[in-house]
Design a protein around this motif. Structure first.
Motif, PDB file in Angstrom:
ATOM      1  N   LEU B 148       0.824  -1.205   0.000  1.00  0.00           N
ATOM      2  CA  LEU B 148       0.000   0.000   0.000  1.00  0.00           C
ATOM      3  C   LEU B 148       0.864   1.264   0.000  1.00  0.00           C
ATOM      4  O   LEU B 148       0.606   2.210  -0.742  1.00  0.00           O
ATOM      5  N   GLN B 151       2.312   1.801  -3.423  1.00  0.00           N
ATOM      6  CA  GLN B 151       1.337   2.328  -4.382  1.00  0.00           C
ATOM      7  C   GLN B 151       1.046   3.798  -4.095  1.00  0.00           C
ATOM      8  O   GLN B 151       0.976   4.624  -5.005  1.00  0.00           O
ATOM      9  N   TYR B 152       0.906   4.122  -2.806  1.00  0.00           N
ATOM     10  CA  TYR B 152       0.597   5.499  -2.426  1.00  0.00           C
ATOM     11  C   TYR B 152       1.706   6.443  -2.880  1.00  0.00           C
ATOM     12  O   TYR B 152       1.442   7.499  -3.448  1.00  0.00           O
ATOM     13  N   GLU B 179      -7.576   9.030  -6.437  1.00  0.00           N
ATOM     14  CA  GLU B 179      -6.658   7.954  -6.070  1.00  0.00           C
ATOM     15  C   GLU B 179      -5.841   8.355  -4.844  1.00  0.00           C
ATOM     16  O   GLU B 179      -5.623   7.556  -3.944  1.00  0.00           O
ATOM     17  N   TYR B 183      -6.116   6.108  -1.500  1.00  0.00           N
ATOM     18  CA  TYR B 183      -4.940   5.398  -0.994  1.00  0.00           C
ATOM     19  C   TYR B 183      -4.375   6.079   0.248  1.00  0.00           C
ATOM     20  O   TYR B 183      -3.953   5.424   1.192  1.00  0.00           O
ATOM     21  N   GLU B 186      -6.339   5.174   3.245  1.00  0.00           N
ATOM     22  CA  GLU B 186      -6.091   3.811   3.712  1.00  0.00           C
ATOM     23  C   GLU B 186      -4.739   3.695   4.412  1.00  0.00           C
ATOM     24  O   GLU B 186      -4.616   3.017   5.436  1.00  0.00           O
TER      25      GLU B 186
END
Lengths: 198, 378
Positions: B148, B151-152, B179, B183, B186
């Motif tokens: 994660l 990706q962030y 996005e 992200y 999260e």
């Protein structure tokens, strides 16, 4: 090492190809030069012919020597379902599966501000033209499941849904034949999220 | 988890050594610049797949084609054999039990904890050091969190690039915003959840080390106004509001100005910021508490006793703290401790002593402890 001008030019051109480093380029160059001349000529004419005849299909954007391409003109295919992929290689990949009887649309890339690719650089205009006719029922977005592929999928969904077309995203999860114990946690998580009743 | 065996070939200053450590406390001693830290580095790479020093390719012994690290771990009663090859150009090949595999599946992710003098930067360094410590050291146990974060960070790169170049389409910017919020929320949600488990452990351990008069507190400083962190959706809403109010500033400054990549953590000792008011000794104690709590957290989450790698930190602690650390480790953990001297406080807990000299390794039994003071003359 220095070679005669023509040789080093050949090595240089070969080294520009993806996946080919300078060592491999050298090997290929010396192979071509040590074989009979026909080998090199055949390769050269194959490259020239392919480059001259192959172009993008004016409908779907896939590479083709016929315009529109064979898939777009195939009477047996359902023109109501479009599978959206990021490049021509992905068409070949989905075709291998043989179960898909719809048609394709090739974006030629994904959104990536880092690489300087915005929506205007993707093959989106043609897609909207195809959808205007009202004959398309569903668009399956099959971009890769990474950050860029997901952003592109989201962008297209926003664009297409108002036209009254169903937009779906291919499922992510376990490859067929894979054992659960070897799956990584992320894939397993996706597979759990996308579970179905049986 | 235990390391049973380590074989090195052409690794840093080691030509070839075979190392079979004890499952308890292993002391690695010897004069300076003989390869003590190199040995810890080898253990770290064999378990994690990358070095804690700058470049992986630097580990290849000068003039050699490649380094080979073969190790054998014991995990839950099973043996895991790891074979790592590092080429001089940095190319790495990892085999786990004989088949090629990814570094994320190496046994070290169940817990190898490194503790070294540089860790003081967690407290004293810039905010990025604290974020990296939380995201990569503490968060490393959870592969979903690791992915994660990756990706962030990529989304932030994309969004910053749009802001820097300008001239983007609004509908495109909106997608990267969405996005970013999704992200980012999260990451923040999971990070706070992680810290809710971690902070109390640090606080309790600090109280044991420093006594009841010093109360340690840690606060998460969010770069956005957050109304709460009970759900991801709630954070997304907060981010949307923050994003609207800072849009002009972001366009002007051409970068993303809030989100978990700009958050920080403060350490308060009796309500005073330790960075400004803490003594060197207090900072060291907090770092010790951070590491001990990390060990406890790993143990709870993976059910494994992590392997501890202590690089030159022992002599920096006073007797009380040395005692605390050794008692903590000597329960069930395997530890590798490099030191030029063996403090008296810990000598009775030591299980094995290795003497390193010019890239050779020699086991010295317990009885040789009395030889150790001679080290300094060599």
């Amino acid at each position: 090492m220095q070679y005669a001008g023509a040789v080093s030019r050949l090595i240089g051109e070969l080294a520009r190809l993806p996946g080919i480093g300078s060592k491999t380029a050298q090997r290929l160059a010396f192979f071509l030069l040590s074989e009979p001349p026909e080998t090199a000529e055949k390769l050269a004419s194959a490259i020239r012919e392919a480059r001259e005849r192959v172009r993008r299909c004016s409908v779907c954007g896939n590479l083709t020597d016929l315009d529109p391409c064979r898939i777009c003109t195939d009477e047996g295919r359902d023109k109501g379902i479009i599978c959206l992929v990021q490049d021509p290689r992905d068409v070949a990949a989905v075709e291998k599966y043989r179960g898909f009887k719809g048609v394709y649309h090739v974006l030629h890339g994904v959104l990536s501000p880092l690489a300087g690719i915005g929506p205007e650089k993707l093959n989106i205009k043609n897609l909207l033209t195809r959808l205007e006719g009202g004959k398309v029922r569903e668009v399956i977005v099959a971009t890769n499941p990474d950050v860029e592929g997901d952003a592109t999928a989201l962008y297209l969904a926003r664009l297409i849904k108002p036209l009254g077309v169903t937009v779906t995203r291919i499922a992510h999860g376990l490859p067929v034949g894979a054992h659960l114990e070897y799956a990584d946690e992320i894939t397993l998580g996706k597979a759990m999220e996308g579970r179905r009743e049986i | 988890m235990f390391l049973n065996e380590l074989l090195l070939k052409d690794f840093r200053n080691y030509l070839e050594i075979n190392f079979s450590p004890d499952q308890g406390i292993n002391i690695i001693t010897g004069p300076n610049a003989q390869g003590k830290t190199n040995l810890l580095e080898a253990i770290f790479i064999s378990g994690m797949g990358f070095s804690f020093r700058l470049k992986d390719k630097d580990v290849v012994r000068w003039g050699s084609e490649q380094s080979i690290l073969k190790s054998s771990y014991q995990l839950d009663g099973f043996t895991v054999d790891v074979h790592i090859q590092v080429k001089f150009d940095g190319f790495k090949k990892i085999l786990i039990n004989g088949t090629e595999n990814d570094r994320k599946n190496l046994p070290g992710h169940y817990g190898i904890i490194l503790f070294r003098p540089e860790d003081l930067h967690i407290i004293k360094g810039p905010p990025s050091q604290r974020r990296d410590f939380i995201d990569y050291d503490i968060g490393s146990i959870n592969p979903v969190y690791r992915k994660l974060i990756q990706q962030y960070k990529r989304i932030i790169l994309h969004r910053n690039n749009l802001l820097r170049r300008g001239g983007y389409r609004q509908d495109e910017f909106k997608i990267w915003n969405e996005e970013f919020y999704r992200y980012g929320a999260e990451v923040l949600y999971r990070r706070i959840k992680l810290l809710k488990n971690y902070f109390p452990l640090v606080r309790d351990i600090y109280a044991v080390i420093a006594g009841k008069n010093e109360i340690l507190d840690m606060k998460y400083l969010s770069s956005a106004k957050i109304s709460g962190s009970t759900s991801i959706d709630q954070i997304i809403n907060d981010f949307i509001i923050e994003g609207k109010s800072r849009e002009k500033e972001e366009i002007y400054k051409k970068q993303t100005l809030f989100g978990p990549h700009r958050d920080d953590i403060t350490f308060l000792l009796n309500n005073k910021d330790i960075r400004n008011f803490g003594s060197q000794g207090q900072v060291r104690s907090v770092v010790l508490a951070l590491k001990a709590a990390q060990m406890e957290l790993f143990k709870r989450q993976s059910g494994q006793n992590p392997i501890m790698l202590l690089d030159d930190v022992l002599m920096e602690l006073d007797e009380n703290r040395q005692n605390y650390l050794i008692k903590l480790i000597s329960g069930n953990n395997q530890a590798f401790i490099t030191t030029t001297e063996i403090p008296k406080t810990i000598s009775r807990h030591v299980d094995r002593i290795y003497f390193i000299n010019r890239g050779t390794i020699e086991e010295r039994g317990h009885t040789s402890l009395r030889n150790v003071p001679n080290l300094r003359e060599e």
